[in-house]
Enzyme design. Structure first.
Site, PDB file in Angstrom:
ATOM      1  N   ASP A  41       0.811  -1.217   0.000  1.00 39.90           N
ATOM      2  CA  ASP A  41       0.000   0.000   0.000  1.00 39.90           C
ATOM      3  C   ASP A  41       0.844   1.266   0.000  1.00 39.90           C
ATOM      4  OD1 ASP A  41      -2.311  -1.499   0.023  1.00 39.90           O
ATOM      5  OD2 ASP A  41      -2.581  -1.387   2.184  1.00 39.90           O
ATOM      6  N   GLU A  88       1.326  -1.280   5.427  1.00 44.13           N
ATOM      7  CA  GLU A  88       0.001  -1.719   5.010  1.00 44.13           C
ATOM      8  C   GLU A  88      -1.024  -0.779   5.642  1.00 44.13           C
ATOM      9  OE1 GLU A  88      -2.772  -4.152   3.018  1.00 44.13           O
ATOM     10  OE2 GLU A  88      -0.604  -3.896   2.827  1.00 44.13           O
ATOM     11  N   LYS A 114      -5.097  -0.127   6.656  1.00 41.60           N
ATOM     12  CA  LYS A 114      -6.382  -0.770   6.899  1.00 41.60           C
ATOM     13  C   LYS A 114      -7.303   0.211   7.619  1.00 41.60           C
ATOM     14  CE  LYS A 114      -5.629  -4.880   5.209  1.00 41.60           C
ATOM     15  NZ  LYS A 114      -6.392  -5.344   4.020  1.00 41.60           N
TER      16      LYS A 114
END
Length: 241
Positions: A73, A104, A106
């Site tokens: 990401d 990452e 989220k």
């Protein structure tokens, strides 16, 4: 005359990030759209505030042996000393030697997402990296040792209640060294980083997490120094395959 306030400016930076992440979570129904929007919030934060020697993008990482990482990401990589960057139709691929950090993103943090981020980080760290001797007026310096690639996770909220403590620390400690997360930010409630002296995680559940994380990241990047001198010819042999 208006009086400037550094504390208000820094608090405003965090509040802006938290509000934008919260808006992404509330405004978009489709999980993919929600995730993409949140990812862009983090990318824009780092693009705006990191020194210009660093570039930030969603990317794959490749090594000279032709092995690719999973899609990451947020990749923080060097553009000053790394000439080999591939960008086609929005798909960015960077050489392993140029990478400083990977994250990452989220919506929330939980044990499954921590493990997911650890696997993503490991997919980058296990790649082969070259390092050439450095020429100077009197000869050559030895090849620079490979830097440690920072890894982490960036979220808006936490599924744990309380948000940190044992559940978070337990999840962070389950990974082998190759996937261990160095740092992370939960914008709504806190941030964490691996203390290199104690080998334990320092978890802070107060203050302005996004700003505190940004400062910690910049500090860690400063200690990373400069990426090694890439052996471009190690990639060249793929032209004949």
């Amino acid at each position: 005359m208006t009086n400037w306030s550094l504390s208000q400016l820094l608090a405003g930076l965090h509040d802006d990030i938290q509000q934008r992440l919260e808006t992404c979570r509330k405004s978009f129904a489709h999980p993919g759209t929600k995730g993409d929007a949140s990812e862009k919030v983090w990318l824009q934060l780092l693009e705006t505030y990191l020194p210009q020697r660093y570039q930030v993008a969603t990317a794959h990482v490749v090594d000279s042996q032709g092995i690719f990482s999973e899609q990451i990401d947020v990749v923080i990589f060097d553009r000053q000393y790394s000439p080999f960057i591939f960008n086609y139709q929005g798909q960015i691929i960077v050489p392993a030697e140029s990478v400083y950090a990977v994250f990452e993103t989220k919506q929330t943090i939980n044990a499954n997402y921590v493990e997911y981020a650890q696997n993503k980080v490991a997919s980058v760290r296990r790649l082969h990296r070259t390092s050439l001797p450095i020429p100077h007026a009197g000869g050559y310096y030895p090849p620079k040792p490979l830097i440690h690639i920072l890894g982490g996770i960036l979220t808006f909220d936490s599924d744990w209640n309380p948000h940190g403590g044992f559940p978070l620390e337990s999840s962070l400690n389950k990974s082998e060294a190759i996937g261990q997360l160095d740092m992370g930010c939960i914008a709504a409630c806190g941030h964490f980083h691996l203390n290199s002296s104690s080998g334990m995680y320092d978890i802070t559940l107060e203050g302005k997490p996004a700003t505190a994380f940004l400062f910690k990241l910049i500090s860690e990047l400063q200690f990373s120094g400069t990426v090694p001198m890439i052996d471009v010819q190690a990639y060249e042999h793929w032209l004949t395959r």
